[in-house]
Scaffold this motif. Structure first.
Motif, short mmCIF file in Angstrom:
data_model
loop_
_atom_site.label_atom_id
_atom_site.label_comp_id
_atom_site.label_asym_id
_atom_site.label_seq_id
_atom_site.Cartn_x
_atom_site.Cartn_y
_atom_site.Cartn_z
N ASP A 1 12.20 53.33 46.77
CA ASP A 1 12.35 53.72 45.62
C ASP A 1 12.30 55.32 45.58
N GLU A 2 11.59 55.96 46.54
CA GLU A 2 11.48 57.45 46.56
C GLU A 2 12.84 57.97 46.98
N VAL A 3 13.53 57.15 47.99
CA VAL A 3 14.65 57.57 48.64
C VAL A 3 15.77 57.52 47.61
N ASP B 1 25.45 56.05 59.93
CA ASP B 1 24.41 54.91 59.69
C ASP B 1 23.17 55.58 58.93
N TYR B 2 23.19 56.94 58.87
CA TYR B 2 22.24 57.66 57.91
C TYR B 2 22.59 58.27 56.67
N LEU B 3 22.09 58.09 55.58
CA LEU B 3 22.17 58.67 54.12
C LEU B 3 22.07 60.22 54.22
N ARG B 4 22.73 60.95 53.48
CA ARG B 4 22.15 62.42 53.51
C ARG B 4 20.69 62.58 52.72
N ALA B 5 20.62 61.63 51.96
CA ALA B 5 19.12 61.36 51.23
C ALA B 5 18.16 61.46 52.11
N HIS C 1 19.14 61.36 41.27
CA HIS C 1 18.88 62.75 40.77
C HIS C 1 20.24 63.68 41.44
N GLU C 2 20.53 63.18 42.45
CA GLU C 2 21.89 63.92 43.20
C GLU C 2 22.65 62.99 43.76
N PRO C 3 23.72 62.39 43.19
CA PRO C 3 24.54 61.50 43.74
C PRO C 3 25.17 61.53 45.13
N SER C 4 25.50 62.88 45.44
CA SER C 4 25.88 63.30 46.72
C SER C 4 25.19 62.76 47.61
N LEU C 5 23.86 62.55 47.66
CA LEU C 5 22.76 62.28 48.60
C LEU C 5 23.07 60.91 49.13
#
Length: 579
Positions: free
Chosen positions: A454-456, A475-479, A462-466
């Motif tokens: 939930d924290e990720v 394999d990894y998200l910017r968030a 808050h910032e959809p680009s993440l």
């Protein structure tokens, strides 16, 4: 975690607050070392009601604890050494971690043991694996993994078509477990912080505070700002692994513990290079070699050679890489070559020194000692039994405290992210629908963060680009990069690309293609200016270049010299003798 308890963050503000408290309070215990053992001690002590501080000179798990085979296992080969108690203890811990303590981080994994002789070997290996399963079942809890099974050659080849037909006469398949070792340590530390432990990375011990012969704390330098502070405690626990002897000499100990470093290296290759539905375990002349499933990759390891050079950055040589390739190629129908290797990592095992000249025969059991009053030292052991080691260390601390200390309860304490994990996993399709992410992404996040997903997802809201993947490491998200800085104690680019994620070993570019993007994502939470972003990328680039060149050298000495050519991101302070 208990229902309703908020998981502590290990971000920049929390680090500053922890150092301020360390400078102004007296603690029951200060733990030196932020690897798996130190983290385990911090949690054990905090959940017994003690006031705890932990300092780590570099990043969490930056030594041995991020460079293992990433297995939670009983140690099948220790049965041949008749070390039944060590195996039984480790299998009990495996079941606890799988089912209760960290089900989001620890997963069952199958291994195929190819047989090369008829009749006698099947009886011998089968008896050993059967005993392995029996010890696991007798450890006082459900195994948490399936039992072993015998396979004919044709059935084994259906599971592992990559094997040469001539390389086996049949096989035995058994199960162990695996985890991401560095992520496990961070989760352990966040759990300890949730129960009150004060934790600070990049805080190097310069020396020990003394009153007569008694150790009363440590002198620490904040490597980020250069400030120095005294951290006072009734007991200090040294959990620094391969640095144990160095610390022992620093305090004038009588040599109660002797540790020898054994280097183990691992290769990472893409999953499509080895066609198999199961991991593989092979005998070598000294030990065993694993081919371990790792997401879209395989981990191949390990070596076992004595190491007497730099402990901070052990280097893998071409000879090490050739050794692993030669052994795995002996059973593969399509051999691997150097071009197939995405990543290489080297780590040092802290083995208790004995009479044997071979590191593969030194003890994996641990020892706790009191070289001087006020100081507890622990060394040896293996990753799987970290919780038992931590319990024994805090039991020793309890003897030196003027208060009644409750018994260890960490066998009943789920790690951060474990509480409610199974319910969230069962709801992963619904979470995908509401978050707008593919269900495969949600599965990836759940297996890394558990109920802290939930924290990720809140960062992405808050910032959809993440919510987009990193360019060059999808394999990894910017968030996840931002989250590593805000919640998981990452202070530098290397921390994120090497330990919070595994981009440095899971991509052929070894993280260089995403370094700029990742550094820019970290800049906001950590307050970096453009110059610091540039410095972080330059340092990481030089580190990767040095590692690549070191892996082309024939000898350990040549590889070590080149690896040490890469600069440190922050000044490394030489320990000073206490006055």
């Amino acid at each position: 975690m208990t229902p309703g308890r908020c998981v502590a963050q290990l971000g920049p503000a929390e680090r500053t607050a922890a150092l301020e408290r360390m400078a102004g309070e007296n603690f029951d215990v200060v733990v030196v070392g932020g690897g798996i053992v130190g983290a385990g001690i911090a949690l054990d002590a905090a959940t017994r009601g003690l006031d705890v501080a932990l300092v780590e000179a570099r990043d969490f798990a930056s030594g041995t604890s991020s460079r293992s085979s990433k297995l939670i296992h009983g140690g099948l080969r220790y049965l041949e050494q008749l070390n039944f108690e060590l195996v039984r203890e480790a299998l009990r811990e495996r079941a606890l971690l799988l089912q209760r303590i960290a089900p989001h981080l620890v997963k069952p994994v199958p291994f195929l043991f190819p047989l090369t002789h008829y009749v006698w070997e099947r009886v011998y290996v089968g008896a050993g694996v059967a005993l392995y399963d029996m010890l696991g079942a007798a450890a006082g809890t459900t195994r948490g993994v399936p039992g072993h099974r015998h396979l004919s050659r044709s059935r084994a080849l259906r599971l592992a078509p990559a094997l040469k037909k001539s390389a086996l006469t049949g096989a035995v398949q058994y199960w162990d477990a695996q985890m991401d070792d560095a992520r496990y340590v961070v989760s352990l530390l966040r759990t300890a912080a949730t129960y009150g432990a004060q934790i600070a990375p990049r805080a190097q011990v310069l020396g020990f505070l003394r009153e007569g012969e008694r150790v009363t704390g440590v002198r620490v330098r904040d490597l980020e700002l250069g400030d120095e502070l005294d951290v006072r405690a009734q007991q200090v626990v040294n959990a620094t692994g391969v640095w144990t002897d160095d610390i022992q000499e620093l305090v004038g100990g009588r040599g109660q513990i002797h540790v020898r470093a054994s280097k183990g290296i691992h290769l990472v290759v893409p999953r499509d290079r080895i066609h198999s539905l199961t991991g593989i375990i092979l005998r070598t002349e000294k030990s065993v070699l694993f081919v371990i499933p790792w997401g879209r990759h395989w981990i191949i390891g390990t070596t076992d050679t004595e190491w007497t050079l730099d402990k901070s950055h052990p280097a893998a040589s071409r000879a090490d890489i050739d050794y692993l390739l030669d052994h795995v190629n002996s059973v593969l129908s399509v051999p691997l070559n150097h071009d197939d290797v995405e990543g290489v990592y080297a780590g040092l095992r802290p083995l208790l020194s004995g009479e044997s000249e071979e590191t593969s025969k030194l003890s994996r059991e641990h020892v706790v000692a009191h070289p001087v009053p006020g100081l507890v030292m622990i060394a040896g052991g293996k990753y799987t039994t970290y919780r038992v080691m931590a319990k024994d260390a805090v039991d020793a601390v309890a003897h030196g405290l003027d208060q009644r200390v409750p018994r260890s309860c960490t066998d009943r304490i789920p790690l951060a992210g474990a509480e409610g994990f199974q319910a969230l996993w069962n709801s992963r399709h619904r979470i995908a629908l509401t978050s707008g992410l593919h269900v495969a992404r949600i599965e990836h996040l759940l297996q890394r963060y558990g109920s802290m997903i939930d924290e990720v997802l809140e960062l992405i809201e808050h910032e959809p680009s993440l919510g987009r993947p990193l360019s060059g490491a999808d394999d990894y998200l910017r968030a996840e990069i931002v989250y590593a800085a805000t919640h998981e104690g990452a202070r530098h680019l290397n921390d994120v690309l090497t330990r919070r994620t595994r981009i440095s070993i899971e991509t052929f570019h070894r993280g260089l293609a995403v370094a700029q993007e990742a550094a820019e994502l970290m800049a906001g939470p950590l307050g970096w200016d453009n110059e610091q972003v540039k410095r972080e990328v330059e340092y990481y680039t030089k580190r990767v270049e040095a590692e690549r060149r070191s892996q082309e050298q024939v000898s350990d000495q040549e590889a070590d010299a080149i690896r040490l050519g890469a600069p440190e991101i922050v000044p490394v302070v030489a320990p000073e003798q206490p006055s």
